[in-house]
Design an enzyme around this catalytic site. Structure first.
Site, PDB file in Angstrom:
ATOM      1  N   GLU A 282       7.784 -14.588 -11.825  1.00 55.63           N
ATOM      2  CA  GLU A 282       6.996 -13.456 -11.332  1.00 55.63           C
ATOM      3  C   GLU A 282       6.424 -12.590 -12.448  1.00 55.63           C
ATOM      4  O   GLU A 282       5.349 -12.018 -12.275  1.00 55.63           O
ATOM      5  CB  GLU A 282       7.765 -12.614 -10.305  1.00 55.63           C
ATOM      6  CG  GLU A 282       8.850 -11.735 -10.839  1.00 55.63           C
ATOM      7  CD  GLU A 282       9.507 -10.884  -9.754  1.00 55.63           C
ATOM      8  OE1 GLU A 282       8.812 -10.431  -8.835  1.00 55.63           O
ATOM      9  OE2 GLU A 282      10.718 -10.666  -9.849  1.00 55.63           O
TER      10      GLU A 282
ATOM     11  N   LYS B 166      12.678 -14.334 -11.632  1.00 55.75           N
ATOM     12  CA  LYS B 166      12.272 -13.312 -12.612  1.00 55.75           C
ATOM     13  C   LYS B 166      11.269 -13.908 -13.590  1.00 55.75           C
ATOM     14  O   LYS B 166      10.254 -13.296 -13.909  1.00 55.75           O
ATOM     15  CB  LYS B 166      13.479 -12.788 -13.415  1.00 55.75           C
ATOM     16  CG  LYS B 166      14.418 -11.872 -12.702  1.00 55.75           C
ATOM     17  CD  LYS B 166      13.908 -10.479 -12.447  1.00 55.75           C
ATOM     18  CE  LYS B 166      13.210 -10.368 -11.137  1.00 55.75           C
ATOM     19  NZ  LYS B 166      13.961 -10.157  -9.946  1.00 55.75           N
TER      20      LYS B 166
ATOM     21  N   ARG C 295       3.656  -0.227  -5.017  1.00 58.77           N
ATOM     22  CA  ARG C 295       3.481  -0.769  -3.662  1.00 58.77           C
ATOM     23  C   ARG C 295       2.182  -1.553  -3.520  1.00 58.77           C
ATOM     24  O   ARG C 295       1.945  -2.188  -2.496  1.00 58.77           O
ATOM     25  CB  ARG C 295       3.468   0.385  -2.641  1.00 58.77           C
ATOM     26  CG  ARG C 295       4.732   1.188  -2.610  1.00 58.77           C
ATOM     27  CD  ARG C 295       4.592   2.348  -1.648  1.00 58.77           C
ATOM     28  NE  ARG C 295       4.547   1.896  -0.278  1.00 58.77           N
ATOM     29  CZ  ARG C 295       5.592   1.757   0.514  1.00 58.77           C
ATOM     30  NH1 ARG C 295       6.795   2.041   0.056  1.00 58.77           N
ATOM     31  NH2 ARG C 295       5.461   1.334   1.740  1.00 58.77           N
TER      32      ARG C 295
ATOM     33  N   GLU D 156      17.642 -16.698  -9.184  1.00 62.10           N
ATOM     34  CA  GLU D 156      17.127 -15.370  -9.524  1.00 62.10           C
ATOM     35  C   GLU D 156      16.523 -15.370 -10.933  1.00 62.10           C
ATOM     36  O   GLU D 156      15.474 -14.756 -11.169  1.00 62.10           O
ATOM     37  CB  GLU D 156      18.260 -14.331  -9.406  1.00 62.10           C
ATOM     38  CG  GLU D 156      17.904 -12.924  -9.815  1.00 62.10           C
ATOM     39  CD  GLU D 156      16.735 -12.312  -9.035  1.00 62.10           C
ATOM     40  OE1 GLU D 156      16.311 -12.873  -8.008  1.00 62.10           O
ATOM     41  OE2 GLU D 156      16.236 -11.271  -9.493  1.00 62.10           O
TER      42      GLU D 156
ATOM     43  N   HIS E 292      18.301 -35.619  -8.674  1.00 63.42           N
ATOM     44  CA  HIS E 292      17.799 -36.173  -7.408  1.00 63.42           C
ATOM     45  C   HIS E 292      16.292 -35.984  -7.279  1.00 63.42           C
ATOM     46  O   HIS E 292      15.775 -35.871  -6.171  1.00 63.42           O
ATOM     47  CB  HIS E 292      18.522 -35.526  -6.226  1.00 63.42           C
ATOM     48  CG  HIS E 292      19.989 -35.825  -6.213  1.00 63.42           C
ATOM     49  ND1 HIS E 292      20.503 -37.071  -5.913  1.00 63.42           N
ATOM     50  CD2 HIS E 292      21.053 -35.040  -6.515  1.00 63.42           C
ATOM     51  CE1 HIS E 292      21.822 -37.033  -6.017  1.00 63.42           C
ATOM     52  NE2 HIS E 292      22.183 -35.820  -6.384  1.00 63.42           N
TER      53      HIS E 292
ATOM     54  N   LYS F 245       5.865  -4.320  -4.586  1.00 67.30           N
ATOM     55  CA  LYS F 245       7.316  -4.219  -4.546  1.00 67.30           C
ATOM     56  C   LYS F 245       7.865  -4.143  -3.132  1.00 67.30           C
ATOM     57  O   LYS F 245       8.948  -4.620  -2.848  1.00 67.30           O
ATOM     58  CB  LYS F 245       7.754  -2.990  -5.334  1.00 67.30           C
ATOM     59  CG  LYS F 245       9.237  -2.961  -5.586  1.00 67.30           C
ATOM     60  CD  LYS F 245       9.591  -1.969  -6.634  1.00 67.30           C
ATOM     61  CE  LYS F 245      11.076  -2.025  -6.939  1.00 67.30           C
ATOM     62  NZ  LYS F 245      11.448  -3.285  -7.610  1.00 67.30           N
TER      63      LYS F 245
ATOM     64  N   ASN G 198      -1.369   2.696   5.767  1.00 71.16           N
ATOM     65  CA  ASN G 198      -0.501   1.621   5.291  1.00 71.16           C
ATOM     66  C   ASN G 198      -0.006   0.881   6.517  1.00 71.16           C
ATOM     67  O   ASN G 198       0.516   1.498   7.442  1.00 71.16           O
ATOM     68  CB  ASN G 198       0.679   2.214   4.506  1.00 71.16           C
ATOM     69  CG  ASN G 198       1.742   1.179   4.189  1.00 71.16           C
ATOM     70  OD1 ASN G 198       1.424   0.009   3.968  1.00 71.16           O
ATOM     71  ND2 ASN G 198       2.997   1.602   4.175  1.00 71.16           N
ATOM     72  N   GLY G 199      -0.179  -0.449   6.526  1.00 74.29           N
ATOM     73  CA  GLY G 199       0.238  -1.251   7.679  1.00 74.29           C
ATOM     74  C   GLY G 199      -0.877  -2.205   8.041  1.00 74.29           C
ATOM     75  O   GLY G 199      -1.811  -2.412   7.245  1.00 74.29           O
TER      76      GLY G 199
ATOM     77  N   TRP H   9      -2.757  -2.780  -1.654  1.00 77.61           N
ATOM     78  CA  TRP H   9      -2.431  -4.201  -1.841  1.00 77.61           C
ATOM     79  C   TRP H   9      -3.201  -4.904  -0.733  1.00 77.61           C
ATOM     80  O   TRP H   9      -2.853  -4.804   0.436  1.00 77.61           O
ATOM     81  CB  TRP H   9      -0.925  -4.428  -1.699  1.00 77.61           C
ATOM     82  CG  TRP H   9      -0.490  -5.816  -2.030  1.00 77.61           C
ATOM     83  CD1 TRP H   9      -0.140  -6.294  -3.263  1.00 77.61           C
ATOM     84  CD2 TRP H   9      -0.310  -6.913  -1.110  1.00 77.61           C
ATOM     85  NE1 TRP H   9       0.214  -7.621  -3.163  1.00 77.61           N
ATOM     86  CE2 TRP H   9       0.121  -8.020  -1.865  1.00 77.61           C
ATOM     87  CE3 TRP H   9      -0.484  -7.063   0.261  1.00 77.61           C
ATOM     88  CZ2 TRP H   9       0.390  -9.258  -1.292  1.00 77.61           C
ATOM     89  CZ3 TRP H   9      -0.222  -8.296   0.839  1.00 77.61           C
ATOM     90  CH2 TRP H   9       0.218  -9.374   0.059  1.00 77.61           C
TER      91      TRP H   9
ATOM     92  N   CYS I  12       0.829  -1.185   0.000  1.00 84.62           N
ATOM     93  CA  CYS I  12       0.000   0.000   0.000  1.00 84.62           C
ATOM     94  C   CYS I  12       0.879   1.256   0.000  1.00 84.62           C
ATOM     95  O   CYS I  12       1.944   1.277   0.591  1.00 84.62           O
ATOM     96  CB  CYS I  12      -0.948   0.082   1.190  1.00 84.62           C
ATOM     97  SG  CYS I  12      -2.054  -1.312   1.324  1.00 84.62           S
TER      98      CYS I  12
END
Ligand code: AGP
Length: 579
Positions: free
Chosen positions: A459, A456, A27, A452, A475, A574, A97-98, A71, A2
């Protein structure tokens, strides 16, 4: 998660709030809303992206207002759950926000006292609590209710008939921007770049009483002075600049952001801290965790320095015995799990260092010392230039511990990064875009590079991707290899070249198509893989960077081929400020 924004001054608040929210959309972007002090408190809020329905807010009048981009945590993304939230009378509006952890108790008590709730959010309790304490003095009402809240918050509140915003923060970021007869508030600096370079980072427990001409900051009921700092970013850094996506722009900025981070160097206090460490523990999440894992491989092999790396979310609940320096790595500086881990390290009296891209962020205030990356604003949700800038900071630590042995490699790395930006990837993109699953494999530092690459890919393209240590595939995951399951393998000269080549042949024997990243001129490797992608034949440190950048581009172009929303992938934000 948020983003919140506030404006108070002489100008029309709505366009400033809309523009600010767009800057904060990374955000959270499932709904948005605004409230202004016009003839009454006027509210407009909507599910979906700002650009889809911002026109609906154009009727809001007034030069005082607050806004929010969401969000969702409590309640699905819809018009009602979008912020701002108002009290029963409609005279008070709040953005937050929180997370208010005790909101269900508060909601039950407020309902028993006759309040009517419209949304499923935790935030709405704040508006109703303020209502109970409001007798014309918004500051007094906010001060009265803050002790009732458990959890984290950055709050902006307004009331009808008053040109005033009351702001409060505890464990969620909040920045004030100081203009000429106008004041801005926001979750971070990016909405402020257009208007002012003078900012104040509020501390946990601060409450600010803001009017167009002045702001007063209180802490524990007393007026406090907080320093005005100058932002080290400019507005151009936060614009798309002709690129199709922020992510592509940010990938292309990496030669510069890497170079600038190296050039900024490490100050004397931090140097001393690093040289005194006989062991280093790093805590981080997501992409940032991958940089710490790459650091572990490189630091242990080049400088014989014991390194342990921990995922922030695990560290808090399963804290290992700690010795030596603890480094928190976070581009946003606001990741809840990383901050919690950092605080635990402090509580155990370890020296602490933050590596972050965000001036004034929480990690910079918690840690003893900071290395500030010079990546500039990163708007795309997928971390790209912040990842390589983190590696720049971490590689400088390795270089310091090795008496400058890698000065030359690091000071020229940006050239090699620039070279791979032009890499042709059509064939590899076509192969990946058709696949349901893609594996990424490497050994040593290329194992985290592969993790990574997979992160990428998944996502932003929504293709299932996994990063593995190359030797691990047989394995279990070998069972998944088919002619439709590409494997992206990083195989460069060095002690593991031979065994990596064998691993690739084992995959080929299971008919998996292999896309290999190898050094330019490696005709042997090129001869037995399906697609060969050359990277410059450089120092290992630089190969880690160039291979990573190629994998960013592979994910980016694959996502574009599938017409994904590259900068705002579904379900993500983000800055992850909840546990
Ligand atoms: C990756 O592209 C993500 N943006 C994500 O994994 C991110 O790295 C993670 O949430 C940690 O964020 P931080 O660096 O801001 O702490």
């Amino acid at each position: 998660m948020c983003g919140i924004v506030g404006y108070i001054g002489r100008r029309d608040a709505t366009p400033i709030l809309i523009q600010g929210l767009k800057r904060l959309e990374y955000r959270g972007y499932d709904s948005f809303g605004l409230a202004t002090v016009g003839s009454a408190v006027e509210v407009y809020k909507k599910a979906g992206r700002i650009s889809d329905s911002e026109a609906g807010a154009s009727g809001l009048a007034g030069s005082t207002g607050i806004g929010h981009t969401r969000w969702a945590t409590h309640g699905e993304p819809n018009d009602v759950n979008a912020h701002p939230h108002i009290d029963c009378t409609g005279r008070i509006a709040v953005v937050h926000n929180g997370i208010i952890e005790n909101y269900s108790d508060l909601k039950r008590q407020l309902t028993e006292r006759g309040h009517t709730f419209l949304s499923e959010t935790d935030t709405e309790v704040i508006a109703h609590l303020i209502e109970e304490h409001y007798d014309g003095d918004l500051l007094a009402a906010v001060n009265a209710i803050l002790p009732l809240l458990e959890g984290s918050y950055a709050i902006l509140a307004i009331t009808e008939n008053t040109q005033r915003i009351v702001a409060a923060r505890d464990a969620s970021p909040l920045v004030l921007g100081v203009g000429d007869a106008e004041v801005f508030a926001a979750s971070d600096m990016t909405p402020l770049l257009e208007y002012t370079e003078r900012v104040i980072f509020l501390e946990d427990g601060d409450v600010a009483d803001i009017t167009p001409d002045r702001y007063t900051i209180y802490h524990d009921g007393r007026v406090v002075e907080r320093p005005i700092e100058l932002i080290n970013w400019c507005v151009e850094d936060a614009r798309k600049g002709g690129f199709a996506h922020y992510m592509l722009k940010e990938i292309y900025e990496q030669p510069q952001s890497f170079y600038e981070t190296i050039r900024a160097g490490i100050d004397d206090h931090v140097r001393q801290m690093i040289m005194e460490a006989d062991e280093i523990t790093l805590v981080a999440c997501g992409t940032s965790y991958h940089t710490t894992l790459a650091f572990k491989y490189l630091a242990e092999s080049f400088c014989n320095l014991p390194v342990r790396v921990e995922v922030g979310s695990e560290f808090k609940y399963f804290t290992p015995p700690l010795r030596g320096l603890v480094i928190a790595v976070s581009q946003s500086g606001e990741t809840a799990d990383t901050i919690a881990a950092l605080k635990m390290a402090k509580a155990r009296n370890c020296p602490t260092l933050a590596i972050t891209n965000m001036q004034g962020s929480t990690v910079t205030r918690v840690a003893d010392e900071t290395i500030l990356m010079r990546a500039g604003p990163e708007i795309g949700v997928a971390a790209t230039k912040s990842y390589t800038a983190q590696l720049a900071a971490l590689m400088q630590i390795i270089n310091l511990r090795c008496d400058g042995a890698f000065d030359d490699a690091l000071s020229h790395a940006h050239i090699a990064i620039g070279d791979v930006l032009l890499q042709e990837l059509h064939e590899a993109v076509d192969l990946c875009a058709k696949a349901e699953h893609v594996f990424f494999v490497g050994r040593g530092p290329f194992y985290p590079v592969s993790m990574e690459g997979a992160l990428k890919m998944k996502e932003i393209s929504y293709i299932h991707a996994e990063g593995y240590a190359a030797g691990e595939l047989k394995h279990g995951p070998f069972a998944l290899l088919t002619p439709e399951t590409p494997v992206v393998a990083v195989c460069t000269p060095g002690p593991t070249y031979g065994v990596m080549a064998s691993n690739i042949k084992e995959m080929k024997a299971r008919k998996a198509p292999v896309i290999a990243l190898g050094v330019a001129g490696d005709t042997e490797l090129a001869g037995f893989v399906d697609i060969f992608i050359p990277i410059p034949n450089t120092h290992l440190l630089v190969q880690v960077l160039t291979a990573s950048v190629v994998l960013q581009l592979l994910a980016y172009h694959t996502a574009c081929a599938l017409q994904r929303d590259v900068d705002k992938p579904r379900n993500l934000a983000k800055s992850v400020t909840v546990e």
